[in-house]
Design an enzyme around this catalytic site. Sequence first.
Site, PDB file in Angstrom:
ATOM      1  N   LYS A 194      14.149  24.008   8.266  1.00  0.00           N
ATOM      2  CA  LYS A 194      15.550  24.242   8.629  1.00  0.00           C
ATOM      3  C   LYS A 194      16.375  23.118   8.021  1.00  0.00           C
ATOM      4  O   LYS A 194      16.182  21.946   8.346  1.00  0.00           O
ATOM      5  CB  LYS A 194      15.708  24.261  10.143  1.00  0.00           C
ATOM      6  CG  LYS A 194      17.145  24.467  10.572  1.00  0.00           C
ATOM      7  CD  LYS A 194      17.264  24.659  12.044  1.00  0.00           C
ATOM      8  CE  LYS A 194      18.699  24.870  12.447  1.00  0.00           C
ATOM      9  NZ  LYS A 194      18.836  25.007  13.905  1.00  0.00           N
ATOM     10  N   LYS A 216      23.571  16.464  11.722  1.00  0.00           N
ATOM     11  CA  LYS A 216      22.185  16.769  12.103  1.00  0.00           C
ATOM     12  C   LYS A 216      21.166  16.306  11.057  1.00  0.00           C
ATOM     13  O   LYS A 216      20.031  16.739  11.051  1.00  0.00           O
ATOM     14  CB  LYS A 216      22.063  18.278  12.381  1.00  0.00           C
ATOM     15  CG  LYS A 216      22.954  18.759  13.531  1.00  0.00           C
ATOM     16  CD  LYS A 216      22.597  20.169  14.009  1.00  0.00           C
ATOM     17  CE  LYS A 216      23.410  20.558  15.243  1.00  0.00           C
ATOM     18  NZ  LYS A 216      22.999  21.871  15.803  1.00  0.00           N
ATOM     19  N   GLU A 232       6.322  20.155   6.481  1.00  0.00           N
ATOM     20  CA  GLU A 232       6.684  20.740   7.784  1.00  0.00           C
ATOM     21  C   GLU A 232       5.815  21.957   8.092  1.00  0.00           C
ATOM     22  O   GLU A 232       5.362  22.149   9.221  1.00  0.00           O
ATOM     23  CB  GLU A 232       8.169  21.166   7.783  1.00  0.00           C
ATOM     24  CG  GLU A 232       9.161  20.008   7.838  1.00  0.00           C
ATOM     25  CD  GLU A 232       9.276  19.377   9.223  1.00  0.00           C
ATOM     26  OE1 GLU A 232       8.592  19.824  10.159  1.00  0.00           O
ATOM     27  OE2 GLU A 232      10.055  18.415   9.360  1.00  0.00           O
ATOM     28  N   LYS A 247      15.248  28.507   6.650  1.00  0.00           N
ATOM     29  CA  LYS A 247      16.648  28.718   7.022  1.00  0.00           C
ATOM     30  C   LYS A 247      17.533  27.673   6.375  1.00  0.00           C
ATOM     31  O   LYS A 247      17.191  26.501   6.464  1.00  0.00           O
ATOM     32  CB  LYS A 247      16.740  28.627   8.551  1.00  0.00           C
ATOM     33  CG  LYS A 247      18.139  28.650   9.096  1.00  0.00           C
ATOM     34  CD  LYS A 247      18.098  28.485  10.572  1.00  0.00           C
ATOM     35  CE  LYS A 247      19.522  28.406  11.066  1.00  0.00           C
ATOM     36  NZ  LYS A 247      19.590  28.040  12.437  1.00  0.00           N
ATOM     37  N   SER A 273      24.801  32.523   9.317  1.00  0.00           N
ATOM     38  CA  SER A 273      26.185  32.958   9.523  1.00  0.00           C
ATOM     39  C   SER A 273      27.072  32.730   8.301  1.00  0.00           C
ATOM     40  O   SER A 273      27.806  33.636   7.883  1.00  0.00           O
ATOM     41  CB  SER A 273      26.760  32.247  10.748  1.00  0.00           C
ATOM     42  OG  SER A 273      26.673  30.842  10.604  1.00  0.00           O
ATOM     43  N   TYR A 312      22.845  39.028  10.283  1.00  0.00           N
ATOM     44  CA  TYR A 312      23.953  39.641  11.030  1.00  0.00           C
ATOM     45  C   TYR A 312      24.252  41.040  10.496  1.00  0.00           C
ATOM     46  O   TYR A 312      24.995  41.788  11.106  1.00  0.00           O
ATOM     47  CB  TYR A 312      25.188  38.728  10.974  1.00  0.00           C
ATOM     48  CG  TYR A 312      24.875  37.387  11.605  1.00  0.00           C
ATOM     49  CD1 TYR A 312      24.967  37.222  12.981  1.00  0.00           C
ATOM     50  CD2 TYR A 312      24.395  36.319  10.847  1.00  0.00           C
ATOM     51  CE1 TYR A 312      24.607  36.021  13.585  1.00  0.00           C
ATOM     52  CE2 TYR A 312      24.029  35.112  11.435  1.00  0.00           C
ATOM     53  CZ  TYR A 312      24.137  34.979  12.804  1.00  0.00           C
ATOM     54  OH  TYR A 312      23.763  33.802  13.405  1.00  0.00           O
TER      55      TYR A 312
HETATM   56  C1  PBG Z   1      20.645  25.935  16.869  1.00  0.00           C
HETATM   57  C2  PBG Z   1      20.808  26.926  15.766  1.00  0.00           C
HETATM   58  C3  PBG Z   1      21.733  26.933  14.720  1.00  0.00           C
HETATM   59  C4  PBG Z   1      21.554  28.141  14.054  1.00  0.00           C
HETATM   60  C5  PBG Z   1      20.505  28.811  14.673  1.00  0.00           C
HETATM   61  N1  PBG Z   1      20.041  28.034  15.724  1.00  0.00           N
HETATM   62  C6  PBG Z   1      22.815  25.982  14.354  1.00  0.00           C
HETATM   63  C7  PBG Z   1      22.514  24.592  14.055  1.00  0.00           C
HETATM   64  O1  PBG Z   1      21.355  24.159  13.925  1.00  0.00           O
HETATM   65  O2  PBG Z   1      23.479  23.834  13.987  1.00  0.00           O
HETATM   66  C8  PBG Z   1      22.369  28.636  12.897  1.00  0.00           C
HETATM   67  C9  PBG Z   1      22.369  30.103  12.666  1.00  0.00           C
HETATM   68  C10 PBG Z   1      23.460  30.610  11.803  1.00  0.00           C
HETATM   69  O3  PBG Z   1      24.261  29.863  11.200  1.00  0.00           O
HETATM   70  O4  PBG Z   1      23.576  31.842  11.715  1.00  0.00           O
HETATM   71  N2  PBG Z   1      19.911  24.807  16.607  1.00  0.00           N
END
Ligand code: PBG
Length: 326
Positions: A194, A216, A232, A247, A273, A312
């Site tokens: 991620k 983050k 990972e 992701k 998203s 989505y």
């Molecule tokens: C929570 C999480 C996030 C997303 C999924 N789970 C946001 C983040 O880590 O800040 C993002 C999903 C998306 O943008 O559609 N940790």
Amino acid sequence: MKQRPRRNRRSDTIRRMIKETQLSVNDLVYPLFLVPGEKVKDQIISLPIAYRMSIDTILKEIAECIKLGLNQFILFPSIPEVDKDTTATYSYQDNNFYLTAAKTIKSKYPKVCLISDVAMDPYSSDGHDGLVRDGHILNDESLPILAKMAVAQAQSGFDIIAPSDMMDGRVAYIRNALDEAGYSHIGIMSYTAKYASAFYGPFRDALDSAPKAGDKKTYQMDPANSREALLEGDLDVAEGADFIMVKPAIHYLDIISKCKRRYNTPIAAYHVSGECAQLLAASRLGWLDYDSAMPEAVLSIKRAGADIIITYFAKEVANLLSHGKV
Ligand code: PBG
């Protein structure tokens, strides 16, 4: 010329015959945002294809999806600010609206597969995925909170637990907690690679979950790295992950591909998203043809190697598939 690749592109039927990748409704997972209340269907401004919905509205949405053969959902709660605290206690509070909603959905539609994110951010007054102390995100101290959250979710009927926090060792810790609580049959879909991506913007708008301070980058991965994704992945597989997730998806197709070659678990990819918003925005401006660009984007994720695509657009793709349009 002995080889003329165009011969195999000559007719629609031949093209269909040699198609290497075909989307299926079984590959798709549809993200849904849940809020407390009744009759809520609140459009997300930066992702106008998605809505914050109360449970009654979500049940209708799920019923429509089931009709299209789409039975897999990942749920996210939008927590009122008053219920957030530094230790995310609401996340495992008995009968919180999110856990209650899962019970309701599973009792009404036992066949659906419900996936739940595990991370502190939607419940945290700091907006981080782990516990914050003096500006630092604590790793080991976050694990018991994540484990409590995961067990509460399993208790409420979630079928698959998806840790998205990127703390070290969380898959093993959560696996152990689930097993001890009698949930050895509940799978873990680990957000393995991620990235600290700018493409989560609309999601954070939807949940009002942006970090209150800092970013983050001390736990999510640097977009510049690909070998680190395999580090990972090796850890997650060793710790007991049932699924490996990459992701975002579209900007990380190379990582999906590498994970597919290296791991024997199913590979999931999250078409996030911002990636969906980008496509929607260009289509609305008339710069892209949505009906062809959208399925092409989703298809590219499968071609790269994803077995499961969280997007989505899942419902719209399911709709197109049901009409034989993709
Ligand atoms: C929570 C999480 C996030 C997303 C999924 N789970 C946001 C983040 O880590 O800040 C993002 C999903 C998306 O943008 O559609 N940790």
